[in-house]
Design a protein around this motif. Structure first.
Motif, mmCIF file in Angstrom:
data_model
loop_
_atom_site.group_PDB
_atom_site.id
_atom_site.type_symbol
_atom_site.label_atom_id
_atom_site.label_comp_id
_atom_site.label_asym_id
_atom_site.label_seq_id
_atom_site.Cartn_x
_atom_site.Cartn_y
_atom_site.Cartn_z
ATOM 1 N N GLU A 63 5.260 6.525 -7.450
ATOM 2 C CA GLU A 63 3.711 5.699 -7.232
ATOM 3 C C GLU A 63 3.854 4.290 -7.560
ATOM 4 N N GLY A 64 3.371 3.513 -6.711
ATOM 5 C CA GLY A 64 3.098 1.920 -7.228
ATOM 6 C C GLY A 64 1.696 2.005 -7.590
ATOM 7 N N ILE A 65 1.839 1.760 -9.053
ATOM 8 C CA ILE A 65 0.679 1.982 -9.776
ATOM 9 C C ILE A 65 0.631 0.937 -10.976
ATOM 10 N N TYR A 66 -0.217 0.283 -11.288
ATOM 11 C CA TYR A 66 -0.358 -0.640 -12.689
ATOM 12 C C TYR A 66 -0.223 0.056 -13.954
ATOM 13 N N CYS A 74 6.217 -0.661 -10.061
ATOM 14 C CA CYS A 74 5.328 -1.722 -10.115
ATOM 15 C C CYS A 74 4.763 -1.883 -8.544
ATOM 16 N N PRO A 75 3.616 -1.713 -8.323
ATOM 17 C CA PRO A 75 3.095 -2.017 -6.987
ATOM 18 C C PRO A 75 3.201 -3.633 -6.464
ATOM 19 N N SER A 116 7.254 5.048 -13.426
ATOM 20 C CA SER A 116 6.528 4.911 -12.196
ATOM 21 C C SER A 116 6.947 3.524 -11.363
#
Length: 127
Positions: free
Chosen positions: A73-76, A31-32, A29
């Motif tokens: 996807e920018g997601i934690y 990092c946002p 994924s």
């Protein structure tokens, strides 16, 4: 956002309880905050409902495609873990499910995030 509609299921092949474990060693994924890629392993463990109760298991190719939908996807980390848990619970309605995400180190820090649904089966309490 990740696409839960990719998840396909098939009827549970047994009326006897059992635990299934799927491991994805190539999860990615973004990092946002930094926009850098995040790499990790995803472990999904679950006890499906008995076949006579309408239980289902997730089909592996669909699970792979679902995991790949996180790729850009920018997601934690925490959001990834909880989204996977919530989407799999919605798709399968298992008796118990655990998602463990094990993230590669960056800046000297590695992270492990766990999210569960339902009562942990006795033989899995220590994991």
């Amino acid at each position: 956002m990740p696409d839960a509609t990719l998840l396909d299921c098939f009827p549970t092949p047994s009326d006897t309880p059992f635990v299934i474990e799927h491991v994805n060693e190539e999860f990615t994924s973004v990092c946002p905050v930094t926009g850098h890629p995040d790499f990790g392993d995803i472990v999904v463990r679950f006890v499906p409902r008995a076949g006579k109760d309408g239980g289902v298991c997730v089909e592996l190719k669909s699970l792979k495609l679902y995991f790949q939908s996180f790729r850009n996807e920018g997601i934690y980390y925490e959001a990834v873990t909880n989204a996977i848990r919530d989407d799999l619970v919605a798709a399968m309605g298992p008796v118990w499910l655990q998602v463990v995400t094990i993230w590669r180190g960056r800046g000297g820090i590695r992270s492990v995030v766990r999210a569960t649904h339902g009562e942990v089966p006795g033989e899995w309490v220590a994991i």
